[in-house]
Design a protein around this motif. Structure first.
Motif, PDB file in Angstrom:
ATOM      1  N   CYS A  18       0.615   3.129  -8.756  1.00  0.00           N
ATOM      2  CA  CYS A  18       0.837   2.581  -7.429  1.00  0.00           C
ATOM      3  C   CYS A  18       1.776   3.510  -6.677  1.00  0.00           C
ATOM      4  CB  CYS A  18       1.434   1.175  -7.540  1.00  0.00           C
ATOM      5  SG  CYS A  18       1.892   0.484  -5.939  1.00  0.00           S
ATOM      6  N   THR A  20       3.326   2.786  -4.073  1.00  0.00           N
ATOM      7  CA  THR A  20       4.372   2.019  -3.415  1.00  0.00           C
ATOM      8  C   THR A  20       5.520   1.725  -4.372  1.00  0.00           C
ATOM      9  OG1 THR A  20       2.716   1.000  -2.006  1.00  0.00           O
ATOM     10  CG2 THR A  20       4.863  -0.069  -2.120  1.00  0.00           C
ATOM     11  N   CYS A  21       5.186   1.266  -5.578  1.00  0.00           N
ATOM     12  CA  CYS A  21       6.243   0.884  -6.511  1.00  0.00           C
ATOM     13  C   CYS A  21       6.143   1.683  -7.802  1.00  0.00           C
ATOM     14  CB  CYS A  21       6.177  -0.623  -6.797  1.00  0.00           C
ATOM     15  SG  CYS A  21       4.708  -1.120  -7.697  1.00  0.00           S
ATOM     16  N   CYS A  35      -2.402  -3.219  -6.564  1.00  0.00           N
ATOM     17  CA  CYS A  35      -1.309  -3.249  -7.525  1.00  0.00           C
ATOM     18  C   CYS A  35      -0.987  -4.680  -7.900  1.00  0.00           C
ATOM     19  CB  CYS A  35      -0.094  -2.559  -6.919  1.00  0.00           C
ATOM     20  SG  CYS A  35       1.376  -2.707  -7.932  1.00  0.00           S
ATOM     21  N   CYS A  38       3.153  -5.209  -6.572  1.00  0.00           N
ATOM     22  CA  CYS A  38       3.486  -5.323  -5.147  1.00  0.00           C
ATOM     23  C   CYS A  38       2.246  -5.626  -4.315  1.00  0.00           C
ATOM     24  CB  CYS A  38       4.147  -4.032  -4.654  1.00  0.00           C
ATOM     25  SG  CYS A  38       3.014  -2.633  -4.630  1.00  0.00           S
TER      26      CYS A  38
HETATM   27 ZN   LIG Z   1       2.792  -1.471  -6.582  1.00  0.00          ZN
END
Ligand SMILES: [Zn+2]
Length: 53
Positions: A18, A20-21, A35, A38
């Protein structure tokens, strides 16, 4: 030597990260929809890295 290749593919080909995280997502076939942590949709395939830089 096919075992090593299969192991590498298993470890990297079906693993997504992911963006993002940075959670690792393992998926058997295709891309995971999103994901699980998140719920983001920015997912990339995990790339094989060398040990030192
Ligand atoms: Zn994520």
């Amino acid at each position: 030597m096919a075992d090593i290749k299969e192991a590498l593919e298993r470890n990297f080909k079906n693993v997504y990260v992911c963006q993002t995280c940075n959670a690792r997502l393992r998926c058997g076939t295709g891309k995971p929809p999103r994901c699980r942590k998140c719920y983001g949709k920015r997912i990339r395939q995990k790339k094989k890295r060398r040990k030192s830089v």
